[in-house]
Design a protein around this motif. Structure first.
Motif, short mmCIF file in Angstrom:
data_model
loop_
_atom_site.label_atom_id
_atom_site.label_comp_id
_atom_site.label_asym_id
_atom_site.label_seq_id
_atom_site.Cartn_x
_atom_site.Cartn_y
_atom_site.Cartn_z
N TYR A 153 -4.57 5.81 -6.83
CA TYR A 153 -3.09 5.47 -6.88
C TYR A 153 -2.70 5.03 -5.31
O TYR A 153 -1.66 5.92 -4.38
CB TYR A 153 -3.31 6.71 -6.92
N THR A 154 -4.09 4.53 -4.95
CA THR A 154 -3.17 3.85 -3.13
C THR A 154 -2.68 2.59 -3.15
O THR A 154 -2.19 2.13 -2.13
CB THR A 154 -4.74 4.07 -2.33
N TRP A 155 -2.57 2.06 -3.99
CA TRP A 155 -1.36 0.74 -3.95
C TRP A 155 -0.26 0.53 -4.94
O TRP A 155 0.60 1.21 -5.20
CB TRP A 155 -2.53 -0.02 -4.06
N MET A 156 -0.94 -0.45 -6.06
CA MET A 156 -0.31 -0.43 -7.13
C MET A 156 0.47 0.57 -8.41
O MET A 156 0.81 0.03 -8.90
CB MET A 156 -0.82 -1.86 -8.13
N THR A 198 0.40 8.58 -1.01
CA THR A 198 0.89 6.77 -0.87
C THR A 198 2.71 6.65 -1.32
O THR A 198 3.06 5.95 -0.38
CB THR A 198 -0.05 6.25 -2.13
N ASP A 199 3.02 7.68 -2.27
CA ASP A 199 4.23 7.70 -2.42
C ASP A 199 5.42 8.70 -1.65
O ASP A 199 6.32 8.49 -2.07
CB ASP A 199 4.38 7.49 -3.99
N TRP A 200 4.81 9.10 -0.84
CA TRP A 200 5.18 10.91 -0.24
C TRP A 200 5.74 11.40 -0.97
O TRP A 200 7.25 11.24 -1.48
CB TRP A 200 6.92 10.13 0.75
N PHE A 201 5.08 11.35 -2.36
CA PHE A 201 5.49 12.32 -3.68
C PHE A 201 6.11 10.74 -4.43
O PHE A 201 5.34 10.15 -4.85
CB PHE A 201 5.99 13.53 -3.46
N TRP A 202 7.34 11.09 -4.41
CA TRP A 202 8.35 10.04 -5.26
C TRP A 202 9.27 9.63 -4.31
O TRP A 202 9.97 8.55 -4.70
CB TRP A 202 8.80 10.92 -6.43
N CYS A 203 8.82 10.15 -3.04
CA CYS A 203 10.50 9.59 -2.70
C CYS A 203 10.40 8.03 -1.85
O CYS A 203 11.29 7.01 -1.58
CB CYS A 203 10.41 10.40 -1.04
N VAL A 240 7.13 -5.21 -4.15
CA VAL A 240 7.62 -4.49 -2.66
C VAL A 240 6.18 -3.68 -2.59
O VAL A 240 5.99 -4.08 -1.09
CB VAL A 240 8.07 -3.71 -2.76
N ARG A 241 5.44 -3.07 -3.50
CA ARG A 241 4.20 -2.56 -3.05
C ARG A 241 2.65 -3.45 -2.84
O ARG A 241 2.20 -3.28 -1.81
CB ARG A 241 3.62 -1.99 -4.48
N LEU A 242 3.54 -4.93 -3.43
CA LEU A 242 2.38 -6.27 -3.44
C LEU A 242 2.37 -6.55 -2.15
O LEU A 242 1.64 -7.00 -1.34
CB LEU A 242 2.23 -7.04 -4.41
N LEU A 243 3.89 -6.83 -1.71
CA LEU A 243 4.06 -6.97 0.04
C LEU A 243 3.69 -6.25 0.60
O LEU A 243 3.16 -6.30 2.04
CB LEU A 243 6.06 -7.14 -0.58
N LEU A 244 4.06 -4.63 0.56
CA LEU A 244 3.49 -3.67 1.52
C LEU A 244 2.22 -3.87 2.09
O LEU A 244 1.86 -3.83 2.95
CB LEU A 244 4.08 -2.75 1.29
N GLY A 245 1.01 -4.16 0.88
CA GLY A 245 -0.30 -3.99 0.88
C GLY A 245 -0.40 -2.40 0.87
O GLY A 245 -0.02 -1.55 0.81
N ARG A 246 -1.45 -2.35 0.97
CA ARG A 246 -2.12 -0.72 0.70
C ARG A 246 -2.36 -0.14 2.11
O ARG A 246 -1.67 1.43 1.74
CB ARG A 246 -3.47 -0.84 0.20
N LYS A 247 -2.21 -0.56 3.05
CA LYS A 247 -2.26 0.00 4.48
C LYS A 247 -1.24 0.79 4.96
O LYS A 247 -0.56 2.21 4.94
CB LYS A 247 -2.73 -0.44 5.51
#
Length: 445
Positions: free
Chosen positions: A232-235, A261-266, A277-284
């Protein structure tokens, strides 16, 4: 305590202590990260740089304890302990939280139903006070400082070293997600786990009236044949999986940081829940550190101009602790008056009741409710945060001070032990070089 790591630690502390002793007037610590979510007024203060106090000094495997500096993040601490098959008894949910911050503040996570809050797992502290002294304290040595340090938020001193307890862990955890419709049955199940634990970690989420999920995490040494640990660290988003799965597996590392990864759901508030957006931001970049930077930038011009063109909102970022017998009633009132969803549910026990600035009952488990969102408002600013404080008082609870508080001074000191605090202040900061607790928590000092 000798050795290269200890010698380097002592040198760093001596430099910082000398800088503090050689300065005058009000003091502020300069540090690269903060998990405080209350506005702060700019003021002329001497800045003491604490950024270098970010080292893991020693992992005492035999004793099951870690010696760390105050600015050490839990991410770095976990990286140091996991190779030994150990982890802090309580690992606060965000990688950027520091050991010193979680000790002087109130740190919690899903091991709290067994071990209590972060400060319950601390064995010893070195505290730098206003005149440059470094005071070592524990339950036996300077107990007034040891028991008064949690919830003081740097108003009596700064933790330069923390010794905290570690627990044995396994490489993986098996998650059991159980749905509940009735809050009374949910809290009854939590109460049973607090009394006789059957799992390693325990927390839950309130999604909507009649929709709760309770998660029990069990240590496992290896995965079942044909099973892979979830990522659950990326997509994919961990919090969404709670309603989609009844069983899941994670590495112990990914479990400890499942919320980061998602600051809970924030992440929803900055669009980072969307796949493009997740794809663009990348895992890190998917982390609480990124979201904090975005949030803090939004307070500055020109981003703060958005406040004038969108519907007015009030930020309600709070954690509150309610005795378990009152938890269902509190949540019902909270839904009716505030209405933020989801809400994190994290149970904890209170091993001892001597912590003077955060006194809780020892005869009951508590439920920590965490809720962090914007509420559309036509009321005066601060209305909803004040209502949260009223509901907490109504249901016999206590509120953390890392975020906004609206108490008047009389009410504030009804919740936090003024006599004990003022005695500490006279001992550690008689000239008032650090902001006072009320000034810092409420007046934005």
């Amino acid at each position: 305590m000798t050795g290269a790591a200890w010698n380097a630690h002592h040198a760093r502390v001596e430099t910082m202590a000398a800088a503090l002793a050689g300065s005058n007037g009000p003091v502020r610590l300069r540090k690269p990260t903060s998990n405080l979510f209350r506005p702060r007024e700019d003021a002329l203060r001497t800045e003491i740089d604490v950024a270098s106090l970010n080292h893991v000094i020693e992992i005492d495997v035999e004793a099951g304890a870690a010696e760390v500096e105050g600015m050490t993040t839990y991410a770095d601490l976990v990286d140091a302990t996991l190779p030994h098959g150990l982890a802090p008894a309580i690992v606060p949910e965000l990688k950027s939280i520091t050991v010193g911050g979680a000790t002087t503040g109130i740190g919690i996570e899903s091991g709290a139903f067994r071990y209590g809050l972060v400060h319950d797992t601390v064995q010893e502290l070195d505290v730098l006070v206003a005149d440059g002294r470094v005071l070592t304290c524990s339950r036996e040595r300077r107990p007034e400082l040891f028991y008064g340090f949690p919830n003081s938020y740097g108003s009596v001193g700064y933790a330069t070293r923390v010794r905290l307890g570690l627990i044995p862990v396994q490489p993986y955890v098996r998650l059991q997600h159980t749905s509940f419709r009735d809050p009374e049955k949910l809290f009854a199940a939590i109460g049973e786990e607090c009394a006789q634990p059957t799992c390693a970690y325990l927390d839950g989420v309130y999604f909507a009236p009649g929709e709760f999920v309770l998660t029990r995490a069990h240590f496992v040494e290896s995965l079942p044949p044909g099973t892979e640990a979830s990522d659950y660290t990326w997509m994919r988003q961990y919090w969404q999986s709670l309603r989609e799965r009844r069983e899941d597996y994670l590495t112990i590392h990914d479990y400890l940081w499942r919320w980061d990864t998602d600051w809970f759901w924030c992440s929803r508030n900055v669009g980072a829940h969307l796949k493009p957006v997740r794809l663009l931001l990348g895992r890190k970049r998917l982390s609480s550190v990124t979201y904090q930077k975005i949030m803090r930038s939004s307070r500055r011009w020109p981003l703060n101009l958005l406040q004038s063109i969108r519907p007015r909102t009030e930020s309600v970022i709070q954690d509150v602790d309610i005795p378990i017998a009152n938890a269902a009633a509190f949540l019902e009132d909270f839904e009716a008056e505030i209405g933020i969803r989801p809400v994190w549910i994290c149970p904890f026990v209170v091993p001892e009741g001597r912590f003077s600035l955060f006194q809780l009952r020892t005869d009951t488990p508590y439920i920590n409710f965490g809720f962090w969102d914007l509420v559309r408002s036509s009321e005066p600013d601060g209305h909803y945060n004040a209502r949260v404080e009223d509901l907490v008082a109504k249901h016999g609870g206590k509120k953390s001070l890392y975020s906004r508080s609206t108490y008047d001074e009389t009410t504030f000191w009804q919740h936090y032990d003024r006599q004990a605090y003022e005695a500490l202040k006279r001992e550690c900061d008689p000239e008032g070089r650090f902001p006072g607790l009320y000034e810092k928590a409420v007046r934005r000092g």
